[in-house]
Design a protein around this motif. Structure first.
Motif, PDB file in Angstrom:
ATOM      1  N   THR A   1       8.003  -0.917   7.929  1.00  0.00           N
ATOM      2  CA  THR A   1       7.703  -1.678   9.078  1.00  0.00           C
ATOM      3  C   THR A   1       8.741  -1.487   9.983  1.00  0.00           C
ATOM      4  O   THR A   1       8.894  -1.682  11.389  1.00  0.00           O
ATOM      5  N   ILE A   2      10.087  -1.672   9.447  1.00  0.00           N
ATOM      6  CA  ILE A   2      11.370  -1.598  10.401  1.00  0.00           C
ATOM      7  C   ILE A   2      11.425  -0.271  10.990  1.00  0.00           C
ATOM      8  O   ILE A   2      11.518  -0.497  12.485  1.00  0.00           O
ATOM      9  N   PRO A   3      11.373   0.756  10.668  1.00  0.00           N
ATOM     10  CA  PRO A   3      11.512   2.014  11.386  1.00  0.00           C
ATOM     11  C   PRO A   3      10.261   2.173  12.794  1.00  0.00           C
ATOM     12  O   PRO A   3      10.349   2.609  13.627  1.00  0.00           O
ATOM     13  N   ILE A   4       9.062   1.525  11.952  1.00  0.00           N
ATOM     14  CA  ILE A   4       7.968   1.683  12.843  1.00  0.00           C
ATOM     15  C   ILE A   4       8.244   0.765  14.097  1.00  0.00           C
ATOM     16  O   ILE A   4       7.991   1.245  15.292  1.00  0.00           O
ATOM     17  N   LEU A   5       8.510  -0.562  14.129  1.00  0.00           N
ATOM     18  CA  LEU A   5       8.913  -1.572  15.090  1.00  0.00           C
ATOM     19  C   LEU A   5       9.990  -0.933  15.941  1.00  0.00           C
ATOM     20  O   LEU A   5       9.956  -1.171  17.078  1.00  0.00           O
ATOM     21  N   THR A   6      10.896  -0.583  15.167  1.00  0.00           N
ATOM     22  CA  THR A   6      12.139   0.040  16.187  1.00  0.00           C
ATOM     23  C   THR A   6      11.717   1.154  16.992  1.00  0.00           C
ATOM     24  O   THR A   6      12.044   1.344  18.248  1.00  0.00           O
ATOM     25  N   SER A   7      11.029   2.446  16.417  1.00  0.00           N
ATOM     26  CA  SER A   7      10.671   3.440  17.607  1.00  0.00           C
ATOM     27  C   SER A   7       9.486   2.914  18.343  1.00  0.00           C
ATOM     28  O   SER A   7       9.701   3.491  19.503  1.00  0.00           O
ATOM     29  N   THR A   8       8.883   2.036  18.056  1.00  0.00           N
ATOM     30  CA  THR A   8       7.592   1.613  18.968  1.00  0.00           C
ATOM     31  C   THR A   8       8.073   0.834  19.996  1.00  0.00           C
ATOM     32  O   THR A   8       8.053   1.076  21.360  1.00  0.00           O
TER      33      THR A   8
ATOM     34  N   ARG B   1       1.360   4.448  -3.030  1.00  0.00           N
ATOM     35  CA  ARG B   1       1.220   5.787  -2.961  1.00  0.00           C
ATOM     36  C   ARG B   1       2.507   6.388  -3.106  1.00  0.00           C
ATOM     37  O   ARG B   1       2.510   7.569  -3.720  1.00  0.00           O
ATOM     38  N   SER B   2       3.684   5.724  -2.890  1.00  0.00           N
ATOM     39  CA  SER B   2       5.103   6.603  -2.811  1.00  0.00           C
ATOM     40  C   SER B   2       5.815   6.437  -4.156  1.00  0.00           C
ATOM     41  O   SER B   2       6.441   7.147  -4.749  1.00  0.00           O
ATOM     42  N   GLY B   3       5.345   5.082  -4.855  1.00  0.00           N
ATOM     43  CA  GLY B   3       6.172   4.518  -5.963  1.00  0.00           C
ATOM     44  C   GLY B   3       7.589   3.925  -5.452  1.00  0.00           C
ATOM     45  O   GLY B   3       8.257   3.729  -6.376  1.00  0.00           O
ATOM     46  N   GLU B   4       7.923   3.982  -4.255  1.00  0.00           N
ATOM     47  CA  GLU B   4       9.192   3.369  -3.782  1.00  0.00           C
ATOM     48  C   GLU B   4       9.070   2.328  -3.092  1.00  0.00           C
ATOM     49  O   GLU B   4       8.084   2.383  -1.974  1.00  0.00           O
TER      50      GLU B   4
ATOM     51  N   LEU C   1       0.842  -1.271  -0.090  1.00  0.00           N
ATOM     52  CA  LEU C   1       0.061   0.148  -0.019  1.00  0.00           C
ATOM     53  C   LEU C   1       1.006   1.233  -0.240  1.00  0.00           C
ATOM     54  O   LEU C   1       0.695   2.335  -0.858  1.00  0.00           O
ATOM     55  N   VAL C   2       1.903   1.153   0.813  1.00  0.00           N
ATOM     56  CA  VAL C   2       2.830   2.577   0.823  1.00  0.00           C
ATOM     57  C   VAL C   2       3.419   2.719  -0.667  1.00  0.00           C
ATOM     58  O   VAL C   2       3.518   3.576  -1.128  1.00  0.00           O
TER      59      VAL C   2
ATOM     60  N   ASP D   1      -3.922   4.787  10.274  1.00  0.00           N
ATOM     61  CA  ASP D   1      -5.582   4.977  10.039  1.00  0.00           C
ATOM     62  C   ASP D   1      -6.015   5.479   8.641  1.00  0.00           C
ATOM     63  O   ASP D   1      -7.102   5.092   7.902  1.00  0.00           O
ATOM     64  N   ASP D   2      -5.000   6.392   8.021  1.00  0.00           N
ATOM     65  CA  ASP D   2      -5.242   7.067   6.866  1.00  0.00           C
ATOM     66  C   ASP D   2      -4.868   5.890   5.480  1.00  0.00           C
ATOM     67  O   ASP D   2      -5.713   5.901   4.655  1.00  0.00           O
ATOM     68  N   ILE D   3      -3.878   5.525   5.777  1.00  0.00           N
ATOM     69  CA  ILE D   3      -3.337   4.460   4.854  1.00  0.00           C
ATOM     70  C   ILE D   3      -3.813   3.110   4.907  1.00  0.00           C
ATOM     71  O   ILE D   3      -4.235   2.506   3.926  1.00  0.00           O
ATOM     72  N   TRP D   4      -4.057   2.710   6.208  1.00  0.00           N
ATOM     73  CA  TRP D   4      -4.488   1.042   6.100  1.00  0.00           C
ATOM     74  C   TRP D   4      -5.437   0.956   7.258  1.00  0.00           C
ATOM     75  O   TRP D   4      -5.661   0.524   8.267  1.00  0.00           O
TER      76      TRP D   4
END
Length: 565
Positions: free
Chosen positions: A87-94, A79-82, A75-76, A143-146
Motif C-alpha cells: 500500500t505504501i507505493p500505491i498511496l505515494t504515487s496516488t 500470490r507472490s510469496g513475499e 492477498l498479495v 480489480d484482478d487481485i482484489w
C-alpha cells in the motif's frame, strides 16, 4: 535629431506570467494570446479533467479501503510469496499524481477565467499521460487481485454521501463562473447552447441526488441501538502477532467481548492457531525447517510447531506500522513468542469469562487426522473448562455432532435455510450484506456479526444499522468511538439539503446576471476613451516603460542624402 517617445505602458503581470509560464512555458508577454484555444488543446484539457476525476476516484477508494489494508497485503503475499506492504507505493504515487494533476487543472481554469489561450507544455502532456496510464493500470491490477473490495465504494457512500453532495454542489456552483462567461458572449453558437444545457442538467442532477441516498445514520437519535460488541479478530493483531496469546491478552485489555481464532489441526491431533496455509509468514520455519517451509502447516507435529518462533516476523515486517509504539518490554515479549495452541486460548477466555469464536480449518483428506479432527477439537474444549454456550463453531458443518455449541454460518443464507440448519448467528463480510438484510435477520432473532471492521466510519455505519457485534483487527481504534461519527434526524437533513440547493441556485443565477451585465458594459465601452484614459494616467513606480525609437519615414533618407553631399 532623433526623438524618443513612450508609445506603450506595460504593467507588471506577475500572476499571469506565473500561470502561463508554468502551464505552457509562456513566460514572455509576446508569447501569450487571448485567441480561442485550438481543438487539440481543448482535447488535452478534457484529458486533464478526466485524469483528475479518475485520480480523485482512486484516492477516495484507497481512503476508505484503509479498513482492509492488511487483507490486501495478505492477498498479495499469497500470490507472490513475499510479505511487503504494497500500500505504501500505491498511496505515494496516488498522492503525487493527484497533487500534480490538480495543480495543472487549477492553472488551466485560471487560463480560462483570464481569457488566455490554453497551451499545455509538452513536458506536462507526457506527465499527465503517464499519470493516467499508471492509474488505469493500477485499477485493472486491483480489480484482478482484489475484485470484491470495489464494493466498499457503494458501502462508504452510505456514510459519506451527504458530505459528498455538499462538495459536489460547491464545485458545480463555482463552475458557473466560467460557464456564464462563455455563454453570455456576444457571439452565439449551438455549442454555447449545448454547454448551457449540459451545465444546468448537471446542476439539477446534483441538487436532486439526495433522493437516491440510503444513509442509516439519518435516523432519530432515540432509535439508536446499543453499541456493537467488539470481537478481537485474531486478538489485537495491530499490537501483537496475530493468533498469539499476547494478542488475545491485548484484546481483552481493550474491552473485546469475544476472542476469534483460526484453528488448524497438527499431525498428532493438537489444534493450534494459524491463519495461513503454511508457516512461512508468521514463524521462522524457513530457518528451522528450510526444506519444509512450503509444506502445509497441518503436516507438522506439535513438537515441531512449538519449536518455532512466532514473534520475530512481527517486529521485522511491522505489518500495521505499530512496532514503533511498543515499549522495550513488549518487544522483548513478542520476540520470544511461540505458536499458540487452542487450549491456551480457550483457558484464557474461560478465565476472562468471555466468548470464543472458532474458525476451523479442516485438514486435507490425506491428513492422518482427517477423520478424527472433530473429536480432537471437542476434547480440547472439555480440557479447557470453558462453558459450551460461550463457544461459537464456524463453519456450520457437522452440526449433528455439535451439541451445546453455538452454530454460525459464514455465508449469506435465507431465513428458511437458517431455521432448517438450526443456526443462531451469521458472520458475514461487510460487502455481502445490506442494511435491509441486517434488519431482516435481526427481526427474526438471528444475530449478525460483520467483519472486518477497522475504521471508525464503518463501525459508526454498522452501529446505526443496529448490528449487535463486529469482528475487528483494531479494537484499540474502535474503543475510541463512544458514539457514531455523525447522526442526524431526517428532518434536519432535509432542511440542510433544501437550503443548500436553494443557496446554490441563487448564487448561480446571480453569477449569470453579473456576467451578462459585465459583458454588456464591456461592449458599450468606447475604445478611444479607453486609450485616452490610459495615456493620461501617470505611471506608477511599478510600471515598466518601453521606449521605442521612431524614425520618420523621410528622416533617414534625408540624412543619408545630406551625408553623401
Amino acid at each position: 535629431m532623433v526623438k524618443h517617445q513612450p508609445l506603450q505602458v506595460y504593467e507588471k503581470q506577475v500572476f499571469l506570467s506565473f500561470v502561463t509560464g508554468i502551464y505552457g512555458c509562456r513566460w514572455k508577454r509576446y508569447q501569450r494570446s487571448q485567441d480561442d484555444s485550438s481543438q487539440w488543446e481543448c482535447a488535452w484539457f478534457l484529458i486533464l479533467c478526466s485524469s483528475f476525476l479518475l485520480l480523485l476516484f482512486w484516492a477516495y477508494f484507497w481512503l476508505v479501503a484503509q479498513n482492509d489494508f492488511n487483507d490486501f497485503n495478505w492477498l498479495v503475499y499469497n500470490r507472490s510469496g513475499e510479505w511487503k506492504d504494497e500500500t505504501i507505493p500505491i498511496l505515494t504515487s496516488t498522492t503525487l499524481g493527484l497533487s500534480y494533476v490538480s495543480f495543472l487543472l487549477i492553472l488551466a481554469l485560471f487560463h480560462i477565467s483570464l481569457g488566455q489561450q490554453l497551451n499545455l507544455f509538452w513536458v506536462h502532456k507526457i506527465g499527465v499521460l503517464a499519470t493516467l496510464l499508471i492509474t488505469i493500470s493500477g485499477i485493472v491490477s486491483v480489480d484482478d487481485i482484489w475484485e470484491d473490495e470495489l464494493d466498499i465504494l457503494l458501502i462508504s457512500f452510505q456514510s459519506t454521501a451527504p458530505f459528498l453532495h455538499i462538495g459536489a454542489l460547491v464545485s458545480v456552483t463555482a463552475l458557473s463562473w466560467m460557464v456564464a462567461a462563455y455563454v453570455v458572449r456576444k457571439e452565439r453558437s449551438n455549442f454555447q447552447l449545448m454547454v448551457l444545457v449540459i451545465y444546468f442538467v448537471s446542476l439539477l442532477a446534483v441538487c436532486l441526488a439526495p433522493i437516491t441516498f440510503t444513509c442509516p445514520c439519518i435516523m432519530d437519535r432515540h432509535t439508536l441501538k446499543a453499541r456493537p460488541a467488539i470481537i478481537g479478530r485474531r486478538g489485537a493483531p495491530m499490537l501483537a502477532p496475530e493468533n498469539s496469546i499476547l494478542s488475545f491478552h491485548r484484546a481483552l485489555q481493550l474491552g473485546a467481548s469475544t476472542l476469534e481464532a483460526d484453528v488448524t489441526i497438527s499431525m498428532d491431533g493438537v489444534p493450534f492457531l494459524m491463519r495461513d496455509q503454511t508457516l512461512r509468514r508468521t514463524t521462522d520455519v524457513s530457518r528451522v525447517f528450510p526444506a519444509r517451509q512450503f509444506q502445509d502447516a497441518s503436516f507438522f507435529n506439535w513438537t515441531e510447531i512449538r519449536s518455532l518462533n512466532a514473534g520475530t516476523w512481527f517486529l521485522q515486517s511491522d505489518p500495521y506500522w505499530t512496532v514503533r509504539t511498543l515499549t522495550p518490554k513488549d518487544r522483548s515479549r513478542i520476540a520470544n513468542l511461540t505458536v499458540c495452541s487452542l487450549v491456551e486460548m480457550l483457558r484464557l477466555s474461560a478465565r476472562a469469562n468471555c466468548s470464543a469464536w472458532l474458525n476451523i480449518h479442516k485438514p486435507p483428506p490425506e491428513h492422518p487426522r482427517f477423520r478424527s479432527w472433530f473429536m480432537d477439537t471437542l476434547r480440547v474444549l472439555q480440557r479447557a473448562g470453558i462453558v459450551c454456550f460461550q463457544v461459537t463453531w464456524a463453519p456450520d458443518t457437522d452440526r449433528g455432532r455439535v451439541r451445546g455449541l453455538q452454530q454460525a454460518a459464514n455465508e449469506k443464507l435465507s431465513l428458511e435455510e437458517i431455521r432448517q440448519r438450526g443456526i443462531t448467528s451469521v458472520r458475514l463480510h461487510y460487502s455481502k450484506i445490506s442494511h435491509r438484510d441486517i434488519q431482516e435477520y435481526l427481526a427474526n432473532n438471528v444475530s449478525v456479526t460483520i467483519y472486518p471492521v477497522n475504521g471508525p466510519w464503518l463501525y459508526s455505519l454498522l452501529w446505526c444499522s443496529g448490528v449487535p457485534s463486529v469482528s475487528s483487527d483494531a479494537p484499540q481504534v474502535l474503543r475510541k468511538v463512544p458514539y457514531p461519527i455523525w447522526l442526524m434526524s431526517r428532518g434536519a437533513y432535509s432542511f440542510i439539503w433544501i437550503c443548500s440547493d436553494l443557496v446554490s441556485l441563487a448564487v448561480v443565477v446571480g453569477i449569470f446576471c453579473f456576467q451578462k451585465w459585465r459583458m454588456g458594459g464591456m461592449q458599450r465601452c468606447n475604445p478611444e476613451q479607453i486609450m485616452l484614459c490610459a495615456v493620461g494616467r501617470r505611471p506608477s513606480p511599478d510600471v515598466n516603460i518601453m521606449k521605442e525609437k521612431l524614425i520618420l519615414s523621410g528622416l533617414m533618407p534625408g540624412l543619408n542624402h545630406s551625408n553623401e553631399n
